[in-house]
Design an enzyme around this catalytic site. Structure first.
Site, PDB file in Angstrom:
ATOM      1  N   LYS B  76       0.856  -1.188   0.000  1.00 22.00           N
ATOM      2  CA  LYS B  76       0.000   0.000   0.000  1.00 22.00           C
ATOM      3  C   LYS B  76       0.890   1.235   0.000  1.00 22.00           C
ATOM      4  CE  LYS B  76      -3.903   1.997   2.604  1.00 22.00           C
ATOM      5  NZ  LYS B  76      -4.789   1.849   3.779  1.00 22.00           N
ATOM      6  N   SER B 151      -9.799   1.896   2.872  1.00 15.29           N
ATOM      7  CA  SER B 151      -8.918   2.647   2.009  1.00 15.29           C
ATOM      8  C   SER B 151      -7.893   1.791   1.259  1.00 15.29           C
ATOM      9  CB  SER B 151      -8.160   3.685   2.847  1.00 15.29           C
ATOM     10  OG  SER B 151      -7.289   3.049   3.763  1.00 15.29           O
ATOM     11  N   SER B 175     -10.160  -0.440   7.003  1.00 11.01           N
ATOM     12  CA  SER B 175      -9.513  -0.260   5.697  1.00 11.01           C
ATOM     13  C   SER B 175      -8.781  -1.479   5.134  1.00 11.01           C
ATOM     14  CB  SER B 175      -8.538   0.910   5.748  1.00 11.01           C
ATOM     15  OG  SER B 175      -9.240   2.122   5.712  1.00 11.01           O
TER      16      SER B 175
END
Lengths: 95, 484
Positions: B76, B151, B175
């Site tokens: 990420k 997210s 997330s």
């Protein structure tokens, strides 16, 4: 609780955040509805309940006072928008 | 090769079936060919990945390979990666080359794993749909009209589309778990303090926690073995030995006590979602578990408490972006205040600005006790609910999200409506508990996630339950049409 445009402008100033003139009405509406949501908390009596800051109630660890970092100024300043002689440049602060 | 799990790929590498260079080339090629549809990567590090793969093959040839040496994965774009663009999905950091590796990244490097690149995400991890990314939304590989969740949406989409065997994610209010649910993969949020936050760009420091996203619970266990551990550089990291998370995977579930919170199956949950989750729970009964109803009475208070604590901590954390030392800087500032205000106004997108404003308001003079303190007291009530429940049951189960993936653009008008999507996941972060989302069915060809929660540091128990479920079902093996 409805916020006024001036509340949003004040908070934006505190946050040092320039917001677009056109966005202020939308932010005022958004913040009002978010505050309405969070105000549901006020209905609960939390009298003597201890606030929870760390989920496992851990406290800040102390370490020995030893030098652990080396000087990497040039390396870190590669990301800086403006530098001179190893210093970060900003607009003139004192006239 | 791309349909194999990490456990299978590790076997293939060990048996000499393929090399890490071949494996890495295969995934890079898939990213190059397919990712224009999904937009799941912000940066692909072709050369670095191949160099790391070559090094991994050499380590293996010398007889020094570990279990995961040579396996590629994605990260990420919230984790700092030395010498590689690290944007956090924001214009603010669109020019930021991280000058060091996050602890999580160096842990995976030490394990010999190969980084394919950095995945798309909601800006500064603030969002539940990946639509707040400065780099455009990532798409759900199951249906390109649907969001991948957020997210960690890019990580979930990349793993689901078989562009990477695994990816890192971070979870502040759901997330990791919600995008894992939306994309039909397995995602684990560990106990707060289990995985180092050093070098993981901060959103809400008392809630943020990194974790693995992969196709199976077994793969998550293999990854957590490398990720977890005490880090002196993270002051909230906890000094606690890391067990081998794969050791208990095969333990039978006889006598396991499962609690179903009545608040998770009430209003707001569609009949179809309820039935899908109950069918999954039935599988656990077949495996020897017992099921009882429990109550988490303060469930609904998690949303207001979270939307004070997270924005308040965010407004403080994001004050470091000042246009001086790194990040976006406005053109020709007339004075220092103008420099701060315009750099931040231009560098942050709308959702980030909203949360900074809310947080600043909640922390401003005269409001601290009414908002932040109050929310911290409610936070303890929420945690107490869970601790009481874990006196009666071993695990708690329910849906990860109230609905399957929603359509792109359908939830962006009213932020509060989007916040309600996180009702089942937020409380877990407030309480600091570990949670996992595992694929448990499809509704209209969009995946459904079952969320399983356990007590603090009981990741091994979560992974055991999830692995046993995956040994008895095949939902985790389904691939989106485009990925086959």
């Amino acid at each position: 609780m409805a916020l006024e445009r001036s509340d949003v402008e004040k908070v934006a100033h505190l946050a040092r955040l320039q917001i677009e003139e056109n966005d202020i009405p939308e932010y005022t509406r958004n913040l009002t509805s978010i505050l309405d949501l969070v105000n549901q908390m006020q209905e609960v009596d939390t009298g003597d309940i201890e606030p929870l800051a760390h989920p496992l109630d851990a406290t800040q660890r102390l370490r020995h006072d030893e030098v652990t970092e080396s000087n990497q100024r040039e390396h870190f300043q590669q990301n800086a928008p403006a530098t001179e002689a190893g210093l970060f440049l900003v607009p003139k602060v004192i006239e | 090769m791309h349909n194999k799990t990490i456990a299978e790929l590790a076997q293939g590498l060990a048996d000499g079936e393929f090399s890490s260079v071949e494996l890495t080339q295969h995934f890079l090629q898939r990213i190059d060919e397919l990712d224009s549809q999904y937009n799941s990567f912000i940066t692909v590090t072709h050369e670095q990945a191949l160099a790391e793969a070559k090094a991994a093959d050499e380590i293996r040839a010398a007889g020094n390979a570990g279990k995961l040496t040579g396996i590629p994965m994605a990260h990420k774009d919230i984790f700092c990666t030395n010498g590689v663009l690290t944007t956090c999905g924001s214009k603010m950091l669109s020019n930021f080359t991280a000058p060091y590796d996050a602890t999580v990244i160096s842990n995976f490097k030490k394990a010999g794993m190969v980084s394919l690149g950095k995945t798309n995400m909601d800006e500064f991890a603030m969002g539940s749909s990946n639509e707040t990314s400065y780099y455009g939304p990532s798409k759900n590989p199951w249906d390109l009209n649907a969001v991948p969740g957020g997210s960690s949406g890019g990580s979930a989409a990349a793993v689901a589309a078989r562009l990477a065997p695994a990816a890192t994610g971070t979870d502040t209010g759901g997330s990791i778990r919600q995008p894992a649910a939306f994309c039909g993969i397995t995602g684990l949020k560990p106990t707060y303090g289990r995985v180092s936050r050093w070098g993981m760009i901060a959103y809400a420091s008392s809630l943020d926690q990194g974790g693995p996203m992969a196709r199976t619970a077994e793969d998550c266990a293999l990854l957590l073995n490398e990720m977890a551990g005490f880090d002196p550089k993270d002051s909230t990291s906890l000094k606690k030995a890391v067990p081998d998370y794969t050791a208990d995977l095969s333990k039978p579930l006889n006598g396991l006590r499962i609690g179903l919170p009545k608040e998770y199956f009430g209003e707001g949950l569609s009949a179809e979602m309820g039935e899908t989750i109950m069918a999954a729970v039935k599988e656990f009964e077949k495996l020897g578990a017992t099921v009882q109803e429990i109550s988490l009475p303060n469930t609904m208070l998690a949303i207001p408490a979270y939307y004070v604590i997270a924005p308040a901590e965010a407004s403080s954390n994001l004050s470091r972006y000042d246009g001086v030392r790194f990040g976006h800087r406005c053109e020709e500032p007339v004075n220092l205040e103008d420099l701060y205000k315009r750099s931040r106004g231009e560098g942050f997108g709308k959702e980030v600005q909203r949360r900074i404003l809310v947080g600043t308001y909640a922390l401003s003079e005269g409001y601290y006790d009414a908002y932040y303190r109050k929310a911290q007291r409610i936070r303890r009530l929420i945690q107490q609910d869970f601790l009481n429940a874990f006196n009666e049951v071993d695990l708690i189960m329910g849906p990860t999200a109230p609905t399957p993936a929603f359509d792109l653009g359908s939830n962006t008008e009213d932020p509060v409506q989007m916040y309600m999507e996180d009702v089942y996941t937020l409380a877990v972060n407030l309480a600091g508990l570990p949670g996992i989302s595992v694929p448990a069915g499809l509704i209209n060809n969009r995946p459904v996630g079952l969320q399983i929660l356990a007590g603090h540091f009981q990741e091994a128990q979560l992974l055991n339950a999830a692995h046993q479920f995956q040994s008895a079902t095949s939902w985790h093996q389904l691939a989106p049409g485009a990925g086959q």
